[in-house]
Design a protein around this motif. Structure first.
Motif, PDB file in Angstrom:
ATOM      1  N   THR A 289       4.932   6.924   7.210  1.00 28.17           N
ATOM      2  CA  THR A 289       4.329   8.108   7.817  1.00 28.17           C
ATOM      3  C   THR A 289       4.967   9.400   7.307  1.00 28.17           C
ATOM      4  O   THR A 289       4.257  10.363   7.002  1.00 28.17           O
ATOM      5  N   HIS A 319      -0.029   9.274  15.578  1.00 32.59           N
ATOM      6  CA  HIS A 319       0.211  10.051  14.365  1.00 32.59           C
ATOM      7  C   HIS A 319       0.097  11.539  14.655  1.00 32.59           C
ATOM      8  O   HIS A 319       0.912  12.332  14.203  1.00 32.59           O
ATOM      9  N   ASP A 383      -4.614   5.218   6.715  1.00 35.89           N
ATOM     10  CA  ASP A 383      -3.506   4.396   7.189  1.00 35.89           C
ATOM     11  C   ASP A 383      -4.020   2.997   7.475  1.00 35.89           C
ATOM     12  O   ASP A 383      -5.144   2.821   7.929  1.00 35.89           O
ATOM     13  N   GLU A 384      -3.179   2.003   7.260  1.00 37.64           N
ATOM     14  CA  GLU A 384      -3.571   0.605   7.455  1.00 37.64           C
ATOM     15  C   GLU A 384      -4.909   0.360   6.756  1.00 37.64           C
ATOM     16  O   GLU A 384      -5.863  -0.121   7.348  1.00 37.64           O
TER      17      GLU A 384
END
Ligand code: ADP
Ligand code: MG
Length: 678
Positions: A289, A319, A383-384
């Motif tokens: 992150t 986030h 993300d992911e």
């Protein structure tokens, strides 16, 4: 004019219904059909009876030496039996329920029989009878993956027809030089030998050719795509180096050297005038992150907007919260866009995104909805990324004018494989955890030791720590999952009342309910969070030190590793308790692996070994396409060679004008990656 791109509907006997059935196997064109390769072969080279083993499927060739006998029982059942002489031996042959074979069997004629050998009865239970017809298949019989809509025999017949009709137009795609270097077959011969092999050696060579061809074409497509991207004008993010350094100095911890390395790789890409397309791979907790945060800062400091897409609302919120803290006092202003926003608020935010008054927009797939218009998107972060489909990732990319792309994943694919499998992406790997992390201690307990686990958990809570409890996974039924988790939460609430508060999280809750529970857990109002696997992805609470998983053997290794990664995120010693009485060897092996290592790459490697690459790299999981013939793990060397061969070819000036390479050029055009050549 015949073309391999013709629809299978052009073949005799393929009407709309059959067309649908074929489509269920992803067969739409004649080429699809001709490259629908067998999954295995049955040996049909005749052997002698002395060489046959009990229960083996064999083929023998011999002379019928008794009058065939037909008996019928009832309406449909029948038995045909006769004796044959094979070399010096004699055996009984029996066919059940194939009365029509009787007319092909006559005393003193030669037949070939396939079937299962029963040693004690000296009998072949026949499945197939071949008379000495020169057009019959020989050597080996291809067995195709079929499904309930379409039978083996039908597939085989259609392939035969397609091959006979279209063989003239099967052009070789591989350049001659490569074909000669590796002694591979012409494509027509390859297709013929895969479906109707002369013998096992030819089938092997054809398979090797097909695997290489598949890898080569795959690599050629990806690399051509990559080059095309590079030729298009991308965004150049010319951030001020000193300013970025200053921002990095405000981060409350020292970056690991792996983080520094990947930051450099990413920043170098940002400055370049073409579109960045980079995958950031790092184990859970490796600190992806903040790396993204640095890229975000760089992009926004030059006036661009950044979008960051996460697979769940919980994660998006987390986030947003964290990055808002990271960026407080800077010119980055963070907005959260999710599907569950109130209409008015939502509209207001859309306006702000459009007029550029917010510059970091974090959200779920709400970010890619049609009505979202970005003022000037310079960087898109996913993300992911394995949680999103290709289309969703593409949609985000298209929200800007060639924005730089940073995709992040915690699925630790071994380095060599990541580089070759992701082809069109550059890969950055964080292979180091922040200093001071104590490896998570993992214990495997049997169900009868549950009390021990609970006592341990209580001890941790007494020291002020928090814990996750994951309830058993019931594959078939979400509602049972929910019931289970609910019951478990109640059970713990009773056990721990009034000292500790237990929260519950499951997939049937609304997003607001989930966020509220997560917030309470984050704030320490809840000490224990009982959850179904919704907790799996990305959630970060450094104060949680225990992850207890019920029926842990029901989860896959990747998932267990992800779950375990929810703890051990602070400086305290963390624990993972696996409660399981595995019923299978594989389940046991998974528990043993989890106890033995906390290294995601080792877990991934073990996962590959236990499951095979198809499952681990399945397109749904990771975005890596599945191969039909080649196996990217077993044939990794070949994949690497094909990769460099494809690169070399693309580097060769004028390769696409040579007559012999035209089939390859057409192939690339068909796959809509033609920008490079136009
Ligand atoms: P992931 O790679 O799984 O997304 P995160 O980015 O959520 O991991 O980071 C996990 C935790 O580690 C966060 O609390 C983050 O602030 C912290 N962290 C990241 N990098 C470092 C570092 N270099 N030193 C110390 N802590 C770090
Ligand atoms: Mg993360």
């Amino acid at each position: 004019m015949l073309s391999l791109q013709d629809s299978v509907g052009k073949l005799k006997g393929v009407g709309p219904k059959m067309g649908e059935n074929l489509a269920s196997l992803d067969i739409l064109t004649v080429e699809d059909l001709l490259t629908y390769f067998p999954s295995r072969y049955d040996e049909i080279t005749p052997i002698n009876l002395e060489d046959a083993k009990d229960k083996q499927r064999i083929t023998v060739k011999g002379t019928v030496i008794s009058e065939p006998m037909m008996s019928r029982f009832g309406y449909r059942r029948s038995r045909l039996s006769f004796r044959i002489m094979v070399g010096q031996g004699v055996a009984q042959v029996t066919f059940f329920n194939q009365p029509y074979l009787a007319k092909s069997v006559q005393i003193n004629t030669d037949v070939t029989v396939m079937g299962t050998w029963d040693q004690s009865r000296n009998e072949i239970k026949g499945t197939k009878l071949l008379t000495s017809n020169p057009n019959e298949e020989k050597g080996m019989g291809a067995i195709y993956p079929a499904n309930k809509h379409i039978k083996q025999a039908t597939i085989r017949k259609l392939i035969r027809q397609a091959y006979d009709q279209y063989q003239r137009v099967i052009a070789t795609l591989l350049p001659i030089s490569l074909r000669q270097r590796y002694q591979l077959m012409e494509r027509r011969e390859m297709i013929k030998q895969l479906h109707f092999p002369d013998n096992r050696e030819m089938a092997k060579l054809a398979q090797r050719t097909a695997a290489y061809e598949e890898f080569f074409l795959f690599q050629l497509r990806l690399q051509a795509l990559r080059r095309a991207h590079r030729q298009e004008n991308g965004i150049q993010i010319l951030y001020d180096n000193e300013e970025l350094r200053e921002f990095i100095r405000t981060i409350p911890f020292e970056l690991t050297s792996a983080q520094k390395r990947v930051v450099n790789e990413i920043c170098r890409d940002l400055r370049r005038p073409y579109q960045m397309n980079r995958l950031l791979q790092g184990d859970v907790g490796s600190g992806k992150t903040i790396v993204a945060g640095i890229a975000i800062y760089a992009a926004i400091s030059t006036g661009y907007q950044v979008a960051m897409m996460a697979p769940t609302e919980i994660l998006a919120e987390q986030h947003a919260e964290k990055l808002a803290r990271t960026f407080s006092g800077t010119h980055v202003n963070v907005a959260l866009l999710t599907g569950s926003m109130k209409a008015k608020q939502h509209q207001e935010l859309l306006n702000q995104i459009e007029n550029g008054s917010v510059n970091l927009i974090i959200g779920t797939h709400a970010l890619i909805q049609e009505k979202v218009d970005y003022a000037n998107l310079g960087l898109a972060i996913i993300d992911e990324q394995h949680r999103f489909g290709v289309k969703q990732r593409q949609a985000l990319r298209e929200k800007g004018d060639h924005p730089d792309i940073l995709a992040m994943t915690a699925t630790p694919i071994p380095r060599t494989l990541a580089i070759t499998a992701y082809g069109e992406m550059d890969v950055s790997i964080i292979d180091e955890l922040p200093a001071g992390r104590q490896p998570i201690k993992t214990t495997w307990l049997r169900e009868k030791q549950l009390d021990q686990a609970v006592n341990f958990l209580k001890g941790q809570l007494e020291q002020g720590a928090q814990a996750y409890i994951v309830s058993p996974l019931i594959e078939e039924s979400e509602s049972l999952d929910v019931q289970n988790a609910t019951a478990l939460a109640e059970q713990y609430q009773q056990r721990f009342a009034p000292h500790y508060q237990i929260g519950l999280l499951h997939g049937r809750m609304t997003n607001e309910e989930k966020s509220a529970v997560m917030q309470d857990f984050q704030d320490g109002k809840l000490q224990v969070l009982v959850s179904t696997t919704v907790i799996e992805v990305g959630v970060d609470n450094p104060n949680a030190t225990v992850m207890m998983i019920y029926n842990a053997d029901r989860f896959g290794l990747a998932q267990l590793h992800q779950l375990r990664g929810r703890v051990g995120r602070g400086s305290r010693q963390s624990y993972c308790l696996l409660v399981a009485d595995p019923k299978t060897d594989e389940g046991t092996a998974r528990m043993e692996t989890m106890v033995a290592t906390t290294d995601g790459f080792v877990v991934a490697q073990r996962d590959l070994e236990l499951r095979g690459s198809g499952d681990v790299l399945g397109s749904r999981q990771s975005g890596v396409p599945e191969f039909k013939v080649g196996d990217p793990v077993a044939d990794l060397k070949m994949l690497q060679i094909a990769r460099s061969d494809a690169g070399n070819l693309l580097n060769e000036p004028g390769w696409d004008e040579k007559a012999e390479n035209q089939p390859l050029v057409l192939y690339l055009k068909r796959h809509q990656l033609a920008t490079h050549f136009d």
